[in-house]
Structure formats: C-alpha cells, structure tokens
Design an enzyme around this catalytic site. Sequence first.
Site, mmCIF file in Angstrom:
data_model
loop_
_atom_site.group_PDB
_atom_site.id
_atom_site.type_symbol
_atom_site.label_atom_id
_atom_site.label_comp_id
_atom_site.label_asym_id
_atom_site.label_seq_id
_atom_site.Cartn_x
_atom_site.Cartn_y
_atom_site.Cartn_z
ATOM 1 N N CYS A 90 10.101 2.385 2.282
ATOM 2 C CA CYS A 90 10.687 2.349 0.949
ATOM 3 C C CYS A 90 9.665 2.784 -0.095
ATOM 4 O O CYS A 90 8.784 3.606 0.201
ATOM 5 C CB CYS A 90 11.255 0.966 0.639
ATOM 6 N N GLY A 93 13.337 -1.042 -7.496
ATOM 7 C CA GLY A 93 12.106 -1.706 -7.074
ATOM 8 C C GLY A 93 12.022 -3.031 -7.826
ATOM 9 O O GLY A 93 12.245 -3.075 -9.043
ATOM 10 N N SER A 131 7.329 0.775 -2.683
ATOM 11 C CA SER A 131 6.879 -0.477 -3.301
ATOM 12 C C SER A 131 5.607 -0.224 -4.091
ATOM 13 O O SER A 131 4.611 0.247 -3.549
ATOM 14 C CB SER A 131 6.622 -1.522 -2.217
ATOM 15 N N ARG A 157 22.036 -6.643 -9.833
ATOM 16 C CA ARG A 157 21.724 -6.584 -8.404
ATOM 17 C C ARG A 157 21.331 -7.988 -7.964
ATOM 18 O O ARG A 157 20.576 -8.658 -8.658
ATOM 19 C CB ARG A 157 20.577 -5.594 -8.128
ATOM 20 N N GLY A 173 9.743 -5.127 -8.885
ATOM 21 C CA GLY A 173 8.865 -5.328 -10.041
ATOM 22 C C GLY A 173 9.397 -4.603 -11.267
ATOM 23 O O GLY A 173 9.462 -5.166 -12.376
ATOM 24 N N ASN A 190 13.338 -7.498 2.202
ATOM 25 C CA ASN A 190 12.897 -6.191 1.683
ATOM 26 C C ASN A 190 13.877 -5.118 2.156
ATOM 27 O O ASN A 190 14.856 -5.415 2.842
ATOM 28 C CB ASN A 190 11.464 -5.902 2.153
ATOM 29 N N LYS A 191 13.619 -3.895 1.780
ATOM 30 C CA LYS A 191 14.505 -2.758 2.081
ATOM 31 C C LYS A 191 15.002 -2.784 3.517
ATOM 32 O O LYS A 191 14.224 -3.063 4.432
ATOM 33 C CB LYS A 191 13.724 -1.461 1.790
ATOM 34 N N ASP A 238 11.413 -7.981 -2.026
ATOM 35 C CA ASP A 238 12.340 -8.258 -3.132
ATOM 36 C C ASP A 238 12.452 -9.751 -3.358
ATOM 37 O O ASP A 238 12.652 -10.206 -4.493
ATOM 38 C CB ASP A 238 13.709 -7.652 -2.825
HETATM 39 C C1 RUB Z 1 13.073 -1.498 -3.239
HETATM 40 C C2 RUB Z 1 12.313 -2.256 -2.199
HETATM 41 C C3 RUB Z 1 10.855 -2.481 -2.446
HETATM 42 C C4 RUB Z 1 10.678 -3.835 -3.159
HETATM 43 C C5 RUB Z 1 9.262 -4.039 -3.653
HETATM 44 O O1 RUB Z 1 14.448 -1.472 -2.996
HETATM 45 O O2 RUB Z 1 12.856 -2.751 -1.232
HETATM 46 O O3 RUB Z 1 10.157 -2.519 -1.246
HETATM 47 O O4 RUB Z 1 11.551 -3.911 -4.267
HETATM 48 O O5 RUB Z 1 8.949 -3.059 -4.616
HETATM 49 P P1 RUB Z 1 15.402 -0.663 -4.028
HETATM 50 P P2 RUB Z 1 7.839 -3.333 -5.738
HETATM 51 O O6 RUB Z 1 14.908 0.740 -4.052
HETATM 52 O O7 RUB Z 1 16.772 -0.793 -3.421
HETATM 53 O O8 RUB Z 1 15.304 -1.354 -5.358
HETATM 54 O O9 RUB Z 1 6.586 -3.684 -4.987
HETATM 55 O O10 RUB Z 1 7.732 -2.020 -6.461
HETATM 56 O O11 RUB Z 1 8.323 -4.439 -6.604
#
Ligand code: RUB
Length: 322
Positions: free
Chosen positions: A130, A20, A132, A62, A22, A209-210, A199
Amino acid sequence: MVSDRIEKIAKDIKTMRIRGAGRIARAAASALKMAARESQAKTPAEFSAEMEKVSKILLETRPTAVSLPNAVRYILLGLKQAHGADLWTMKKVVISRADEFIRNSIEAVKKIGEIGANRISDGDVILTHCNSQCALSIIKTAFRQGKRIEVFTTESRPVWQGRLSAKELLKEGIPTTLIIDSAVRHFIRDVDKVIVGADSIAANGAVVNKIGTSSIALAAHEARVLFFVAAETYKFHPETLVGRLVEIEERDPNELINLKKYPGLKVRNPAFDVTPPEYVDLIVTERGIIPPYAAYAIIQEIFEWKPGERTSHLGDKLRPLI
Ligand code: RUB
C-alpha cells in the site's frame, strides 16, 4: 450550515482523493478548524452543536481508520474542557487543538522514521504494501542515513496505492521493484524485512491495514522474515479494549470490475484485513518500539482507562499525543 469546503473534504476522504490513515486524520482536523473559523454561531451552545455536526459528517466518511475518530475526539475534548467559556474562546480552542493535532501528527511520522531506521541494516531488502507515510518514513530515513537498501512494493490492488509508493521511493533514489500482490510469497525469500503501516491497532495487538497485509504477514512468518508495523499512537483503537471489533470497510465493486458488463456477478471488495499479533514482530510508534502485545498498555495510558470502566467516556481523558 456546513460549508461546501467542509463537505468537499468529507467527500475527498470518502472517494479516497485524501487517503491513508494519517492524512485522513489531519484532513479531519483541518475541516474542524475551517468550520470553527467560518462559524456564524451566535452562542457557545450553537457553536458546539455546529462542531458536533461537522464531526458527524467526517466520522461517516470511512469506518476503519481509527485515526479519524481519535483526531476528532482530541479536538472535541478541548471544547468539552472549555465548557462555560465565551464563544471567542471556544473557537480558539478548536483552532489551536486542530493545529496541535496536525503538528504532532507530522512530528510523529518523522520520529517513527528515526526510531524505525535504527532497525534497518545496510543491504536490507524491504517489502512494503500500500502507501503508508509511516512505513515510507522509516525506509527513507534509513536510506538518507546512507544505508544501501532496496524495496519491493506491491501494486496494492484494487486502487494501486503501490504505484504512489514506487513514485515516492524512486524520487528519493531508492532502488524499487513493483510486484503484483499475489507475487509476495514468490519473492519473500529475497526480503529481509516487511514494513507496513496501520489504520487501526486493536488492544490485543492485531493490526488492521490494507487488504492483503495479513497474507503478506503469513508469508513472512513462514519464511522467518521480520514483519514490522509503523503507526502513530492515535492509530490505537480504544473501543477494542472491551471487545469491539474494528469495522472493515467494503468499497464499491466497480473499483474491481465494470459490473454492467457482468450482470448477476457478485463482487466483494473489502479495503482492509486483520493481521493477528502472532505475525507481527514489532510496532514502531513515535514513543518507541513496542511488541504487539503492549498495544493494551498504550491504549490504557493514552485514554487513562481502568479495567471495568465504561468506554463511552474514553475521549474525556485523552492524553496529548506525543
Ligand atoms: C491506506 C493504508 C495505509 C494506512 C497507513 O489505505 O492501508 O497502510 O492507512 O498509512 P487507503 P499512513 O489507501 O485505503 O486509505 O502510515 O500514511 O497513515
């Protein structure tokens, strides 16, 4: 020397134990803080070189979420500004900038929840994809305000982040339905709003995003269902100002299938996709709600960039995040 603890954080990001955008950014900030604390450097120059080395390791984990390089940039900028200071001061700068980034980031997720919840109505059915923290922050805040909402969450193949969302939503007491990713168009007419995270957000408002997000956006657009994106301002990608494309991470095919059982099979496993701004109704940031086309203004403001300027120095003028 980079310690095992820092190598472990980098590995955890790469293998998605920490995932994720963040969370990745905050993990990178804590790795730099840890490196500053553990540093055995004897001179400021040695210390700066160590911080650069740790940053490089983190940046190679990543490639898609710009939150990670933006977090590193934010911390290293403090170091640059402290140029000429003694070793002790430089260490302190890294530690306090890392703490500041983490604090601001957590605060931003909370604020996004509060701002976004204003756009949720009693009785809404929301679809999320996903896992988030920003998207869930809006949903949870609206629910805590007493709005009766229901949520559809996709599985988010191949690594099932949707199950994490389902768990979190159920823990909160929110009625939740899990669907396979390919069932989105089937159910979209039962949905009032789609809320996803990001992302990276490009200067033209395109949202990375995902994988699968852009198909959901397309289905929502077709059915005239509102499509919201929730993202902190450190998810805005500065280099896209001058046409750089966001790199889409391709992950191990074995996440999809045991390749040993299918000799000769080709597998593609992109982790993210790009949703064009035409399919995004609004972006909720910690600074307020913006239309996707205002992404340019946000990036320009944060990085104090003027058209025609080189972007290699963007990190030299990074404004505080909140
Ligand atoms: C995670 C993903 C989330 C964003 C936002 O992908 O696509 O939607 O990162 O998340 P992965 P947040 O699981 O491959 O890291 O709002 O928590 O930052």
